[in-house]
Every structure is written in C-alpha cells, then in structure tokens.
Scaffold this motif. Structure first.
Motif, PDB file in Angstrom:
ATOM      1  N   MET A   1       0.843  -1.186   0.000  1.00  0.00           N
ATOM      2  CA  MET A   1       0.000   0.000   0.000  1.00  0.00           C
ATOM      3  C   MET A   1       0.882   1.240   0.000  1.00  0.00           C
ATOM      4  N   ILE A   2       0.472   2.222  -0.742  1.00  0.00           N
ATOM      5  CA  ILE A   2       1.188   3.484  -0.840  1.00  0.00           C
ATOM      6  C   ILE A   2       0.648   4.450   0.217  1.00  0.00           C
ATOM      7  N   THR A   3       1.566   5.130   0.879  1.00  0.00           N
ATOM      8  CA  THR A   3       1.213   6.204   1.808  1.00  0.00           C
ATOM      9  C   THR A   3       1.797   7.485   1.239  1.00  0.00           C
ATOM     10  N   ILE A   4       0.988   8.522   1.209  1.00  0.00           N
ATOM     11  CA  ILE A   4       1.465   9.818   0.754  1.00  0.00           C
ATOM     12  C   ILE A   4       1.340  10.796   1.919  1.00  0.00           C
ATOM     13  N   TYR A   5       2.486  11.296   2.356  1.00  0.00           N
ATOM     14  CA  TYR A   5       2.554  12.272   3.439  1.00  0.00           C
ATOM     15  C   TYR A   5       2.450  13.655   2.789  1.00  0.00           C
ATOM     16  N   THR A   6       1.454  14.427   3.194  1.00  0.00           N
ATOM     17  CA  THR A   6       1.189  15.712   2.568  1.00  0.00           C
ATOM     18  C   THR A   6       1.130  16.831   3.599  1.00  0.00           C
ATOM     19  N   THR A   7       1.153  18.049   3.086  1.00  0.00           N
ATOM     20  CA  THR A   7       0.889  19.224   3.919  1.00  0.00           C
ATOM     21  C   THR A   7      -0.201  20.040   3.232  1.00  0.00           C
ATOM     22  N   PRO A   8      -1.065  20.674   4.025  1.00  0.00           N
ATOM     23  CA  PRO A   8      -2.152  21.467   3.442  1.00  0.00           C
ATOM     24  C   PRO A   8      -1.596  22.614   2.589  1.00  0.00           C
ATOM     25  N   GLY A   9      -2.260  22.878   1.498  1.00  0.00           N
ATOM     26  CA  GLY A   9      -1.870  24.000   0.658  1.00  0.00           C
ATOM     27  C   GLY A   9      -0.676  23.742  -0.239  1.00  0.00           C
ATOM     28  N   CYS A  10      -0.152  22.547  -0.221  1.00  0.00           N
ATOM     29  CA  CYS A  10       1.030  22.218  -1.034  1.00  0.00           C
ATOM     30  C   CYS A  10       0.577  21.792  -2.433  1.00  0.00           C
ATOM     31  N   SER A  11       0.973  22.560  -3.436  1.00  0.00           N
ATOM     32  CA  SER A  11       0.562  22.248  -4.803  1.00  0.00           C
ATOM     33  C   SER A  11       1.172  20.929  -5.286  1.00  0.00           C
ATOM     34  N   SER A  12       2.377  20.610  -4.859  1.00  0.00           N
ATOM     35  CA  SER A  12       2.991  19.339  -5.253  1.00  0.00           C
ATOM     36  C   SER A  12       2.226  18.159  -4.671  1.00  0.00           C
ATOM     37  N   SER A  13       1.723  18.313  -3.451  1.00  0.00           N
ATOM     38  CA  SER A  13       0.904  17.256  -2.842  1.00  0.00           C
ATOM     39  C   SER A  13      -0.373  17.053  -3.647  1.00  0.00           C
ATOM     40  N   ARG A  14      -1.002  18.140  -4.042  1.00  0.00           N
ATOM     41  CA  ARG A  14      -2.234  18.035  -4.850  1.00  0.00           C
ATOM     42  C   ARG A  14      -1.958  17.360  -6.183  1.00  0.00           C
ATOM     43  N   LYS A  15      -0.847  17.717  -6.821  1.00  0.00           N
ATOM     44  CA  LYS A  15      -0.485  17.107  -8.107  1.00  0.00           C
ATOM     45  C   LYS A  15      -0.238  15.606  -7.948  1.00  0.00           C
ATOM     46  N   ALA A  16       0.480  15.235  -6.900  1.00  0.00           N
ATOM     47  CA  ALA A  16       0.787  13.824  -6.678  1.00  0.00           C
ATOM     48  C   ALA A  16      -0.486  13.018  -6.422  1.00  0.00           C
ATOM     49  N   LYS A  17      -1.378  13.538  -5.594  1.00  0.00           N
ATOM     50  CA  LYS A  17      -2.639  12.828  -5.321  1.00  0.00           C
ATOM     51  C   LYS A  17      -3.464  12.700  -6.595  1.00  0.00           C
ATOM     52  N   ALA A  18      -3.526  13.762  -7.384  1.00  0.00           N
ATOM     53  CA  ALA A  18      -4.286  13.726  -8.637  1.00  0.00           C
ATOM     54  C   ALA A  18      -3.687  12.695  -9.592  1.00  0.00           C
ATOM     55  N   TRP A  19      -2.370  12.626  -9.667  1.00  0.00           N
ATOM     56  CA  TRP A  19      -1.711  11.668 -10.546  1.00  0.00           C
ATOM     57  C   TRP A  19      -2.021  10.240 -10.105  1.00  0.00           C
ATOM     58  N   LEU A  20      -1.923   9.973  -8.806  1.00  0.00           N
ATOM     59  CA  LEU A  20      -2.212   8.634  -8.301  1.00  0.00           C
ATOM     60  C   LEU A  20      -3.664   8.244  -8.592  1.00  0.00           C
ATOM     61  N   LYS A  21      -4.582   9.172  -8.378  1.00  0.00           N
ATOM     62  CA  LYS A  21      -6.000   8.897  -8.660  1.00  0.00           C
ATOM     63  C   LYS A  21      -6.219   8.648 -10.151  1.00  0.00           C
ATOM     64  N   GLU A  22      -5.601   9.479 -10.992  1.00  0.00           N
ATOM     65  CA  GLU A  22      -5.745   9.343 -12.444  1.00  0.00           C
ATOM     66  C   GLU A  22      -5.273   7.975 -12.934  1.00  0.00           C
ATOM     67  N   HIS A  23      -4.278   7.420 -12.255  1.00  0.00           N
ATOM     68  CA  HIS A  23      -3.728   6.117 -12.644  1.00  0.00           C
ATOM     69  C   HIS A  23      -4.291   4.968 -11.800  1.00  0.00           C
ATOM     70  N   ASN A  24      -5.387   5.251 -11.103  1.00  0.00           N
ATOM     71  CA  ASN A  24      -6.093   4.239 -10.304  1.00  0.00           C
ATOM     72  C   ASN A  24      -5.189   3.516  -9.320  1.00  0.00           C
ATOM     73  N   ILE A  25      -4.327   4.272  -8.675  1.00  0.00           N
ATOM     74  CA  ILE A  25      -3.420   3.702  -7.681  1.00  0.00           C
ATOM     75  C   ILE A  25      -3.968   4.059  -6.308  1.00  0.00           C
ATOM     76  N   GLU A  26      -4.263   3.033  -5.525  1.00  0.00           N
ATOM     77  CA  GLU A  26      -4.798   3.259  -4.181  1.00  0.00           C
ATOM     78  C   GLU A  26      -3.694   3.783  -3.266  1.00  0.00           C
ATOM     79  N   PHE A  27      -4.086   4.691  -2.382  1.00  0.00           N
ATOM     80  CA  PHE A  27      -3.125   5.247  -1.436  1.00  0.00           C
ATOM     81  C   PHE A  27      -3.848   5.709  -0.183  1.00  0.00           C
ATOM     82  N   VAL A  28      -3.066   5.855   0.871  1.00  0.00           N
ATOM     83  CA  VAL A  28      -3.544   6.417   2.122  1.00  0.00           C
ATOM     84  C   VAL A  28      -2.846   7.756   2.282  1.00  0.00           C
TER      85      VAL A  28
END
Length: 131
Positions: A1-28
């Motif tokens: 399972m993939i874990t993505i550690y993020t911070t609020p307001g971080c554009s790179s975090s938003r991009k990474a989450k969007a990319w994972l979702k777009e490629h149907n990769i499950e993450f926490v």
C-alpha cells in the motif's frame, strides 16, 4: 500500500494525489501537520532514500532556518526527534510503499509507483514510437 505524506496547501501534494487517482493507484493520505510522522516512520523513510536525510528534509523551511540547525553536526537520533516534532522540515509530498520513496513531485519519478505490468506496457509503447 502506498502512503502519501502531505501538507495542506502544497501544490505538489495536490499534483501527486491527482496523478495517483488518475492512474487508479490506491493510497492512504497522511497530513503531516495533523498526524506527525513518528521517529520510527522517519527512520523508515530515510532507509528508503538514496541520499539519506538530504533527500527528505527541506532546508529552505523558514522554521529550519530560524532554528539554525546544522545537519552536519546534529546526531541522527536528535535529527529524527527534531523532524518528528517539526514535520514542516520534511519535503512535501513524501510518497512511500514497501520498497520505494519519492520526496516531492516529479511526473517522471512518480511512475515508479505504477504496477510493473503497466510500466512495462508504457515502455513498450515508447519503444514503438521511437522505432
């Protein structure tokens, strides 16, 4: 399972989450500011890096600069404790699975989290385009 550690307001975090979702990769998702990584988690992160703590720590952080920390003289145990108490020292996002870690967002580097079959397919497609 993939874990993505993020911070609020971080554009790179938003991009990474969007990319994972777009490629149907499950993450926490773990918000580092509300659910601080433990010393054990930070040790695990460092163990998955190629460049050690330099890969996951943002020395450009205002708090990091304000505290005047010197990574060269700080013991590793003290560093882990300081980072655990100040997760804003960590780059964002940090994406980890059982074997790999990516600090920050890179459209190329994040592909390492694609399933092997998918990576192989993309590689074959790229080779067809070249030939």
């Amino acid at each position: 399972m993939i874990t993505i550690y993020t911070t609020p307001g971080c554009s790179s975090s938003r991009k990474a989450k969007a990319w994972l979702k777009e490629h149907n990769i499950e993450f926490v998702e773990r918000n580092m500011l509300t659910h601080r990584p433990s010393v054990a988690e930070i040790k695990t992160m460092v163990g998955k890096t190629e460049d050690g703590v330099d890969e996951i720590i943002s020395t450009r952080s205002q708090i990091f600069k304000k505290l005047g920390l010197d990574l060269e003289t700080l013991s590793i145990q003290k560093l882990f404790k300081v980072v655990s108490e100040n997760p804003c020292f960590l780059r964002s996002p940090i994406i980890v699975d059982e074997k790999r870690l990516l600090a920050g967002f890179s459209e190329i580097e994040i592909r390492r989290f694609l399933p092997r079959k998918t990576r192989k397919f993309y590689l074959q497609q790229a080779q067809l385009l070249v030939n």
